[in-house]
Structure formats: C-alpha cells, structure tokens
Design an enzyme around this catalytic site. Structure first.
Site, PDB file in Angstrom:
ATOM      1  N   LYS A  60       0.856  -1.225   0.065  1.00 45.97           N
ATOM      2  CA  LYS A  60       0.061  -0.009  -0.166  1.00 45.97           C
ATOM      3  C   LYS A  60       0.837   1.338   0.009  1.00 45.97           C
ATOM      4  CE  LYS A  60      -4.347  -1.328   0.459  1.00 45.97           C
ATOM      5  NZ  LYS A  60      -5.298  -0.762  -0.539  1.00 45.97           N
ATOM      6  N   SER A  85      -8.779  -0.398   6.603  1.00 45.95           N
ATOM      7  CA  SER A  85      -8.717  -1.311   7.478  1.00 45.95           C
ATOM      8  C   SER A  85      -7.559  -1.818   7.919  1.00 45.95           C
ATOM      9  CB  SER A  85      -9.357  -2.761   6.933  1.00 45.95           C
ATOM     10  OG  SER A  85      -8.395  -3.246   6.089  1.00 45.95           O
ATOM     11  N   GLU A 211      -9.810 -14.346  -4.168  1.00 45.04           N
ATOM     12  CA  GLU A 211     -10.585 -13.504  -3.084  1.00 45.04           C
ATOM     13  C   GLU A 211     -10.985 -14.429  -2.110  1.00 45.04           C
ATOM     14  OE1 GLU A 211     -13.509 -10.120  -4.565  1.00 45.04           O
ATOM     15  OE2 GLU A 211     -13.976 -12.067  -5.775  1.00 45.04           O
ATOM     16  N   GLY A 215     -16.004 -13.391   0.645  1.00 43.14           N
ATOM     17  CA  GLY A 215     -15.797 -12.059  -0.068  1.00 43.14           C
ATOM     18  C   GLY A 215     -15.673 -11.997  -1.419  1.00 43.14           C
ATOM     19  N   ASP A 217     -17.035 -10.439  -4.118  1.00 48.24           N
ATOM     20  CA  ASP A 217     -17.649  -9.511  -4.908  1.00 48.24           C
ATOM     21  C   ASP A 217     -17.278  -9.440  -6.231  1.00 48.24           C
ATOM     22  OD1 ASP A 217     -15.818  -8.585  -2.852  1.00 48.24           O
ATOM     23  OD2 ASP A 217     -15.772  -6.819  -4.104  1.00 48.24           O
ATOM     24  N   SER A 311       1.010  -9.756  -0.469  1.00 51.31           N
ATOM     25  CA  SER A 311       0.806  -8.337  -0.576  1.00 51.31           C
ATOM     26  C   SER A 311       1.095  -7.660   0.704  1.00 51.31           C
ATOM     27  CB  SER A 311      -0.458  -8.138  -0.852  1.00 51.31           C
ATOM     28  OG  SER A 311      -1.530  -8.880  -0.004  1.00 51.31           O
TER      29      SER A 311
END
Length: 326
Positions: A60, A85, A211, A215, A217, A311
């Site tokens: 990030k 989060s 995923e 979750g 989506d 990640s």
C-alpha cells in the site's frame, strides 16, 4: 475535499512507470523469492514478490506515496485523510510524515491492534467506526470536507492504482517473462495496477485474482458484467473484506483480469504456515491468499512460469499463532 477522480479515469503502463520513478528511493524494491519445494507442490516455476518487506509491511505504501506526493503545497499544508482497515492507513500516515504533513485516518473499530498502533505510531490521528453498520466512504468524505483535507482513497484513484502496479513492474523486470500473475483482490487496486503493468509489458500474460470465499464480490461482478455487492465479509483476511468493487478498479479489471479464484480461510492458514516454515517469511492472511490459491490448486490451467504477489505481512505474534494454530 476529495481527491477522488471519476470512474472514467484511465491508468496506463506509462503511468505505472512514472509512479516507479516517483517512489524510487522512498519505497523499497522488494525481493523476489524462489523455492524448489513450492515449485514441486504447485507444478510450475513460481516467482514470489514479497511486499511484506515493503515499508509499512505492505504494498500500500507504493500507491499512497505516489498519490500524496502529487498534492499541491496548499493541500499538503492542510493535511491528508484516508479510510482503511489497516495497511492503507499506515501507508498514508507514513507518506504524510515523509511529506511533512498530517494525516487523519478512519479505521474500523475491530482493526487488528498491531495495524492500529502502527498507524498511530506514524503520527496519524485515528477516527473509528463500526465496519458492519457504518459507511467508511461517507465518513471519510464528510471528515475531509469538514476539515479541508485531501482524501486519498485506498484504491479508487489512478495515482494509487499506478503506484500499486509498480510491484508487478518490478517483479517482471527481475523474473523476466511470465505466463501468469496471481494477485490478491480486496477493493481491486493492486490487481488493477498489476494487470495494467503486466499486460502492458506482456500482452499474453494471464492475470488471476484471488478473493476469500466469504468476499467474492469481484468474482460475482465480473461474471455479471456489473458491480455486485455482498454482505461485509467475515474472514481472517481482513484486508480483503471489501463488499463491492470500486467503480474505477472494476472498469479496469473487467478488461484486464482473466479469472478470479476463491480460497477458504483454512487454505489461507496453510499458506501462512507454508510461507513461515518453507519460505521463512511472515505473511498476514490477506497477503497469503494468492499463495494459498496456488498451493490449493485453485488456479485452473496453471502455465509454466508464474508470478505471485504476497501483498503484506502486518500481523502480530499473538494473532499469527492464533491463526496458524500455535
């Protein structure tokens, strides 16, 4: 104020290359690991990009710094806001500190303690909310507007996406030509940037997102051809607990992502254990999901040379031992 662009914004390989130049010397160029044991278990030559060694312990920071460093002097003087989060929270907090400004971060009340303490440690002010009843976007936008802050979202921003894509850019520069790239998916920023960089360099590259089962989506959205929401996921992969893809990320991923694989929490646990015992690295649940998909054979028609992005590794000792079973 909100620094979020419209969903029609585009991200290109040149944007990723520009981001790479901007973050050079500030973000780490993280290592790529190889393991004969992993290759044998997976049945392919696997190149593991270790973003758990990135500053703040996750990919990030790439996108957060790329976006924050482009703010005007006036915007930096007023400060930055974000909602997250955990990992984006830390990334924005550190980027703000590097750029000599302040940060206010909207975080869920149940954010892992290690991530919350790290965010505060970088000097950020923290505002909490209930992730199951509150709307973090609305809260973040209202806070930014009230205080006159520049809001940097965790994935709905071309500069954030381009910054995240630098991880895949580095991976391909080091590993050479790959046949497939396997990437964790939360809001979709990492895979959007990775696919932009990867397919820009290697047009025949197969890009697979991963995923948690709870979750899915993005998988549902790609199948439907439109954004589809799910209940807020309850999974150990807290960094992937998105309930609907972003508009911008989905507009990119529907063109660039070839498939989405799903993994269970137990498969994520096994990947974390494997990474610790065999690769000698500590990986958080969200960071381990793409590796889990390879180890659990969740990626169909796996080609010969595969890149996988780990990640992040932001997890404390107590939580780590709880998850992997002591």
């Amino acid at each position: 104020m909100t620094d979020t662009p419209p969903a029609t914004a585009s991200v290109t390989l040149d944007d990723v290359r520009d981001a790479a130049e901007r973050i050079k010397g500030v973000a780490h160029r993280t290592p790529v690991l190889r393991s004969r044991t992993l290759d044998a278990l997976v049945g392919a030559e696997v190149h593991v990009k270790c973003e758990n060694f990135q500053r703040v312990g996750a990919f990030k920071f790439r996108g957060a710094y790329n976006a924050a460093s482009r703010l005007s002097a006036g915007q930096l003087a007023r400060g930055i806001a974000a909602y997250s989060s955990g990992n984006h929270a830390q990334a924005v907090a550190l980027a703000a500190r590097e750029l000599g400004t302040s940060a206010v971060i909207v975080m869920p009340e149940d954010t892992p303690r290690s991530k919350r303490e790290a965010t505060a440690g970088y000097g950020a002010e923290i505002v909490t909310y209930d992730r199951y009843t509150g709307d973090r976007v609305a809260i973040g936008e209202a806070l930014a507007a009230d205080r006159g802050l520049a809001l940097i979202p965790p994935y709905e921003h071309p500069h954030v996406i381009a910054g995240q894509g630098t991880a895949a850019l580095e991976l391909i520069e080091e590993a050479g030509e790959l046949d497939a790239l396997v990437v964790p998916v939360g809001g979709g920023g990492l895979i959007a940037g990775s696919a932009t960089a990867g397919k820009g360099l290697l047009p025949n590259l197969r890009v697979v997102g991963v995923e948690p089962e709870a979750g899915d989506d993005t998988k549902r959205s790609l199948a439907a051809g439109r954004r589809v929401g799910v209940p807020v996921p309850r999974t150990i992969a807290d960094g992937q607990a998105a309930d609907i893809p972003g508009e911008l990320t989905f507009s990119l991923n529907r063109r660039l992502v070839d498939a989405i694989s799903l993994v269970s929490d137990d498969e994520i646990r096994e990947a974390m254990r494997f990474a610790f015992e065999r690769l000698k690295i500590v990986v958080e649940p969200s960071g381990a999901s793409a590796l889990a998909a390879l180890l659990a054979r969740r990626v169909d028609a796996l080609p010969r040379r595969v890149g996988v992005i780990v990640s992040g590794g932001n997890i404390n000792t107590r939580r780590f031992t709880e998850i992997i079973g002591g």
